[in-house]
Design a protein around this motif. Structure first.
Motif, PDB file in Angstrom:
ATOM      1  N   VAL A  66       0.846  -1.195   0.000  1.00  0.00           N
ATOM      2  CA  VAL A  66       0.000   0.000   0.000  1.00  0.00           C
ATOM      3  C   VAL A  66       0.881   1.244   0.000  1.00  0.00           C
ATOM      4  O   VAL A  66       0.674   2.175  -0.783  1.00  0.00           O
ATOM      5  CB  VAL A  66      -0.958   0.005   1.213  1.00  0.00           C
ATOM      6  N   ALA A  72       1.010   4.274  -2.649  1.00  0.00           N
ATOM      7  CA  ALA A  72       0.472   5.578  -2.265  1.00  0.00           C
ATOM      8  C   ALA A  72       1.536   6.672  -2.154  1.00  0.00           C
ATOM      9  O   ALA A  72       1.322   7.796  -2.634  1.00  0.00           O
ATOM     10  CB  ALA A  72      -0.278   5.461  -0.940  1.00  0.00           C
ATOM     11  N   SER A 100      -8.071   9.616   1.765  1.00  0.00           N
ATOM     12  CA  SER A 100      -8.014   8.167   1.590  1.00  0.00           C
ATOM     13  C   SER A 100      -8.446   7.490   2.877  1.00  0.00           C
ATOM     14  O   SER A 100      -8.845   8.149   3.842  1.00  0.00           O
ATOM     15  CB  SER A 100      -6.584   7.743   1.216  1.00  0.00           C
ATOM     16  N   THR A 156      -4.272   3.556   4.664  1.00  0.00           N
ATOM     17  CA  THR A 156      -3.444   4.017   3.546  1.00  0.00           C
ATOM     18  C   THR A 156      -2.675   5.268   3.945  1.00  0.00           C
ATOM     19  O   THR A 156      -1.479   5.393   3.671  1.00  0.00           O
ATOM     20  CB  THR A 156      -4.313   4.292   2.305  1.00  0.00           C
TER      21      THR A 156
END
Length: 97
Positions: free
Chosen positions: A12, A16, A37, A41
């Motif tokens: 993740v 991100a 988000s 995250t």
């Protein structure tokens, strides 16, 4: 550890953090980037941006619904200025009110 077949936290963050950096690099001087988000995250991306080892990311704590974190540029990279904030600061009133 994969939970329910989902992504690892590191995966993740790998996805991100570069997107956040890409948009931050395009900001004008003193610009502000707002990233919206899921809390997990955001937490993993913050951990990656701060250069923390993944096993330390949990130490940041979760992000409550409708709360935010604030990062800023320091002399040696990103700094966490606020985390899990949930209300706007009160306005400062001068003597001329």
């Amino acid at each position: 550890m994969r939970r329910g077949g989902g992504e690892l936290e590191t995966e993740v963050a790998d996805r991100a953090a570069p997107v956040i950096l890409e948009h931050a690099d395009k900001l004008p001087q003193d610009g502000t980037l707002v990233v919206v988000s899921h809390g997990g995250t955001i937490r993993t991306a913050i951990g990656r941006l701060l250069g923390l080892e993944p096993h330390h990311w949990e130490g940041l704590g979760g992000l409550s619904n409708c709360s935010w974190s604030v990062l800023g540029q320091g002399a040696r990279g990103w700094r966490l200025l606020e985390h899990n904030a949930g209300s706007l600061p009160e306005p400062v009133l001068g003597d001329d009110t």
